[in-house]
Design a protein around this motif. Structure first.
Motif, PDB file in Angstrom:
ATOM      1  N   SER A  31      23.342  46.077  30.973  1.00  0.00           N
ATOM      2  CA  SER A  31      23.410  45.425  32.294  1.00  0.00           C
ATOM      3  C   SER A  31      24.856  45.494  32.781  1.00  0.00           C
ATOM      4  O   SER A  31      25.795  45.337  32.003  1.00  0.00           O
ATOM      5  N   VAL A  32      25.017  45.759  34.084  1.00  0.00           N
ATOM      6  CA  VAL A  32      26.329  46.128  34.632  1.00  0.00           C
ATOM      7  C   VAL A  32      26.647  45.277  35.850  1.00  0.00           C
ATOM      8  O   VAL A  32      25.768  44.970  36.660  1.00  0.00           O
ATOM      9  N   ALA A  33      27.919  44.890  35.998  1.00  0.00           N
ATOM     10  CA  ALA A  33      28.399  44.255  37.240  1.00  0.00           C
ATOM     11  C   ALA A  33      29.600  45.043  37.735  1.00  0.00           C
ATOM     12  O   ALA A  33      30.436  45.469  36.930  1.00  0.00           O
ATOM     13  N   PHE A  34      29.702  45.245  39.061  1.00  0.00           N
ATOM     14  CA  PHE A  34      30.792  46.035  39.639  1.00  0.00           C
ATOM     15  C   PHE A  34      31.445  45.218  40.752  1.00  0.00           C
ATOM     16  O   PHE A  34      30.784  44.799  41.690  1.00  0.00           O
ATOM     17  N   PHE A  35      32.760  45.011  40.633  1.00  0.00           N
ATOM     18  CA  PHE A  35      33.509  44.274  41.659  1.00  0.00           C
ATOM     19  C   PHE A  35      34.590  45.188  42.240  1.00  0.00           C
ATOM     20  O   PHE A  35      35.437  45.689  41.503  1.00  0.00           O
ATOM     21  N   ASP A  36      34.539  45.411  43.541  1.00  0.00           N
ATOM     22  CA  ASP A  36      35.580  46.178  44.239  1.00  0.00           C
ATOM     23  C   ASP A  36      36.458  45.186  44.980  1.00  0.00           C
ATOM     24  O   ASP A  36      36.075  44.651  46.023  1.00  0.00           O
ATOM     25  N   LEU A  37      37.646  44.924  44.436  1.00  0.00           N
ATOM     26  CA  LEU A  37      38.474  43.833  44.972  1.00  0.00           C
ATOM     27  C   LEU A  37      39.207  44.209  46.253  1.00  0.00           C
ATOM     28  O   LEU A  37      39.926  43.380  46.818  1.00  0.00           O
ATOM     29  N   GLU A  38      39.027  45.454  46.725  1.00  0.00           N
ATOM     30  CA  GLU A  38      39.546  45.773  48.063  1.00  0.00           C
ATOM     31  C   GLU A  38      38.576  45.295  49.143  1.00  0.00           C
ATOM     32  O   GLU A  38      38.926  45.296  50.319  1.00  0.00           O
ATOM     33  N   GLN A  39      37.380  44.906  48.726  1.00  0.00           N
ATOM     34  CA  GLN A  39      36.410  44.343  49.682  1.00  0.00           C
ATOM     35  C   GLN A  39      36.611  42.827  49.735  1.00  0.00           C
ATOM     36  O   GLN A  39      36.441  42.150  48.714  1.00  0.00           O
ATOM     37  N   PRO A  40      36.987  42.295  50.906  1.00  0.00           N
ATOM     38  CA  PRO A  40      37.289  40.849  50.995  1.00  0.00           C
ATOM     39  C   PRO A  40      36.175  39.961  50.455  1.00  0.00           C
ATOM     40  O   PRO A  40      36.435  38.973  49.769  1.00  0.00           O
ATOM     41  N   GLY A  41      34.927  40.333  50.715  1.00  0.00           N
ATOM     42  CA  GLY A  41      33.806  39.519  50.248  1.00  0.00           C
ATOM     43  C   GLY A  41      33.752  39.445  48.730  1.00  0.00           C
ATOM     44  O   GLY A  41      33.457  38.392  48.157  1.00  0.00           O
ATOM     45  N   GLU A  42      34.047  40.565  48.074  1.00  0.00           N
ATOM     46  CA  GLU A  42      33.990  40.581  46.606  1.00  0.00           C
ATOM     47  C   GLU A  42      35.211  39.896  46.004  1.00  0.00           C
ATOM     48  O   GLU A  42      35.121  39.224  44.980  1.00  0.00           O
ATOM     49  N   LEU A  43      36.362  40.063  46.666  1.00  0.00           N
ATOM     50  CA  LEU A  43      37.566  39.365  46.194  1.00  0.00           C
ATOM     51  C   LEU A  43      37.378  37.849  46.312  1.00  0.00           C
ATOM     52  O   LEU A  43      37.836  37.088  45.451  1.00  0.00           O
ATOM     53  N   ALA A  44      36.673  37.417  47.376  1.00  0.00           N
ATOM     54  CA  ALA A  44      36.456  35.978  47.596  1.00  0.00           C
ATOM     55  C   ALA A  44      35.700  35.328  46.434  1.00  0.00           C
ATOM     56  O   ALA A  44      35.874  34.132  46.159  1.00  0.00           O
ATOM     57  N   GLN A  45      34.893  36.126  45.714  1.00  0.00           N
ATOM     58  CA  GLN A  45      34.153  35.562  44.576  1.00  0.00           C
ATOM     59  C   GLN A  45      35.094  35.098  43.457  1.00  0.00           C
ATOM     60  O   GLN A  45      34.707  34.330  42.584  1.00  0.00           O
ATOM     61  N   PHE A  46      36.329  35.599  43.499  1.00  0.00           N
ATOM     62  CA  PHE A  46      37.305  35.245  42.458  1.00  0.00           C
ATOM     63  C   PHE A  46      38.244  34.121  42.915  1.00  0.00           C
ATOM     64  O   PHE A  46      39.206  33.800  42.244  1.00  0.00           O
ATOM     65  N   ASN A  47      37.936  33.561  44.075  1.00  0.00           N
ATOM     66  CA  ASN A  47      38.775  32.489  44.616  1.00  0.00           C
ATOM     67  C   ASN A  47      38.298  31.145  44.065  1.00  0.00           C
ATOM     68  O   ASN A  47      37.789  30.292  44.780  1.00  0.00           O
ATOM     69  N   LYS A  48      38.432  30.972  42.743  1.00  0.00           N
ATOM     70  CA  LYS A  48      37.973  29.745  42.081  1.00  0.00           C
ATOM     71  C   LYS A  48      38.810  29.542  40.827  1.00  0.00           C
ATOM     72  O   LYS A  48      39.677  30.362  40.516  1.00  0.00           O
ATOM     73  N   SER A  49      38.551  28.504  40.105  1.00  0.00           N
ATOM     74  CA  SER A  49      39.372  28.211  38.925  1.00  0.00           C
ATOM     75  C   SER A  49      39.182  29.295  37.859  1.00  0.00           C
ATOM     76  O   SER A  49      38.153  29.984  37.826  1.00  0.00           O
ATOM     77  N   GLU A  50      40.199  29.396  36.979  1.00  0.00           N
ATOM     78  CA  GLU A  50      40.127  30.420  35.926  1.00  0.00           C
ATOM     79  C   GLU A  50      38.890  30.238  35.058  1.00  0.00           C
ATOM     80  O   GLU A  50      38.238  31.215  34.682  1.00  0.00           O
ATOM     81  N   GLN A  51      38.562  29.005  34.750  1.00  0.00           N
ATOM     82  CA  GLN A  51      37.395  28.756  33.895  1.00  0.00           C
ATOM     83  C   GLN A  51      36.119  29.245  34.563  1.00  0.00           C
ATOM     84  O   GLN A  51      35.269  29.875  33.924  1.00  0.00           O
TER      85      GLN A  51
END
Length: 395
Positions: free
Chosen positions: A47-67
């Motif tokens: 099973s695979v997940a792909f995050f392209d952090l040049e896409q604002p929407g995908e980068l926004a998913q990482f806008n949370k606490s480290e945990q």
């Protein structure tokens, strides 16, 4: 599609827990490789997940606490791909935490700017990562698409994958101009002051012009109008963003050898031609020798491994050898000539072999192949440009 030589090596990393990190300049195919690696992992039932952090929407998913990010990545799949990961805050800390916990996914990540990456991959990831430098395509990769005179093609347009698939020469040039512009605006703009961008552009142009020649930092500083210290810092930026590579002179401390000199090579011939605004065919150019030499440098770069390095050799009197392929500290001279009579030994090579008579093997690269000849104890091989990739297997 182009089958990249590095792909199988990257696939083999799937079973290794360490983070696999792809670095290199823009548009060399890092995202393409990640996408293909993701498909390969899926084909193997992962099973695979792909995050392209040049896409604002995908980068926004990482806008949370480290945990919460750690929890998200742990539950994302067996294999997690993060493209342009340098946009991720505290990336090395996150990768370390994932690695140190045994049940976490395999991470593949890519990034363009080594300045950012070095900040992220501090000592905390020592022993927990594999780093691969992704270069533009080499001749054998290009030849999969360009069957008609691929060497001449590369001398004009270089090896960036996006340009290879574009049929129209004008659109190829436009694409090269856009890649150059994106580098200046995206990768460099945040690293130098706005008012110095013009000087930085001038420096890149001069490096293109003087490519393959001995370059004096003092002369560059006079021409650009900046201090030598600033020029050195700009050269460092160009090196750490994988755009310009210094190579150093070789010396065994015999008198008359240059010891601290450097030559510079930009990472792609198409980009160099774009900077010089010259896409004329090889036989119509004054710098055809430089282009041939740069082509050989790029081919050798693809063959580098932990025990090898590339240098050059020059005497104060001017005799020189274009490259030394050094394996386990043993040098093998390589002289590049666009056209050459394969019965003759170039003068620079003769000067080198007279000083280093223990040399076992030497190479002359030109448009023609020829039979090996002996010079004292040295076997000299005459290879064509299409055969440069054989050198690392020969020594």
């Amino acid at each position: 599609d182009i089958n990249r030589a590095v792909f199988n090596t990257l696939c083999n990393d799937l079973s290794v827990k360490k983070a696999t990190i792809l670095v290199g300049p823009r548009q060399v195919g890092k995202t393409y490789l990640l996408r293909h690696l993701a498909k390969n992992a899926q084909d193997l039932g992962k099973s695979v997940a792909f995050f392209d952090l040049e896409q604002p929407g995908e980068l926004a998913q990482f806008n949370k606490s480290e945990q919460k990010i750690l929890d998200m990545l742990r539950n994302a799949g067996d294999v997690v791909f993060i493209d342009e990961f340098h946009y991720l805050k505290n990336a090395s800390k996150l990768f370390k935490a994932l690695y140190d916990r045994g049940d976490s996914p395999k991470i593949y990540a890519s990034g363009s700017s080594a300045l950012e990456i070095h900040k992220h991959l501090k000592e905390s990831l020592a022993g927990r990562k594999f780093i691969y430098q992704i270069l533009p395509c080499n001749l054998s990769e290009i030849s999969q698409i360009i069957q008609d005179q691929p060497f001449n093609y590369m001398c004009s347009y270089g090896g960036l994958p996006g340009t290879i698939h574009e049929k129209d020469p004008d659109l190829k040039k436009k694409l090269l101009a856009e890649i150059l512009q994106a580098y200046i605006l995206k990768d460099v703009k945040s690293l130098i002051r706005e008012e110095n961008l013009r000087a930085f552009n001038h420096l890149i142009y001069l490096l293109a012009q003087y490519q393959g020649n001995l370059v004096s930092i003092d002369n560059l500083s006079v021409e650009v109008g900046m201090t030598a210290k600033t020029i050195n810092s700009y050269l460092e930026i160009l090196s750490l963003t994988y755009v310009n590579f210094p190579i150093y002179s070789y010396s065994r401390n015999l008198g008359n050898e240059l010891k601290k000199s450097k030559k510079f090579y930009l990472y792609d011939l198409g980009i160099r031609n774009m900077l010089l605004k010259n896409f004329a065919p090889l036989n119509e150019r004054n710098d055809s020798g430089t282009i041939a030499e740069t082509f050989v440098f790029h081919e050798l770069q693809h063959q580098l491994s932990p025990e090898t390095e590339i240098r050059f050799w020059r005497l104060k009197t001017g005799e020189e050898v274009d490259f030394l392929w050094i394996r386990n500290q043993k040098p093998y001279p390589i002289e590049v000539k666009l056209t050459w009579d394969t019965n003759k030994i170039p003068q620079g090579l003769v000067a080198y072999l007279n000083r280093y008579p223990e040399t076992e093997r030497a190479f002359v690269i030109s448009q023609k192949t020829g039979s090996d000849i002996k010079f004292n104890k040295t076997t000299i091989s005459f290879f064509s440009f299409e055969q440069v990739d054989k050198i690392s297997n020969e020594v």
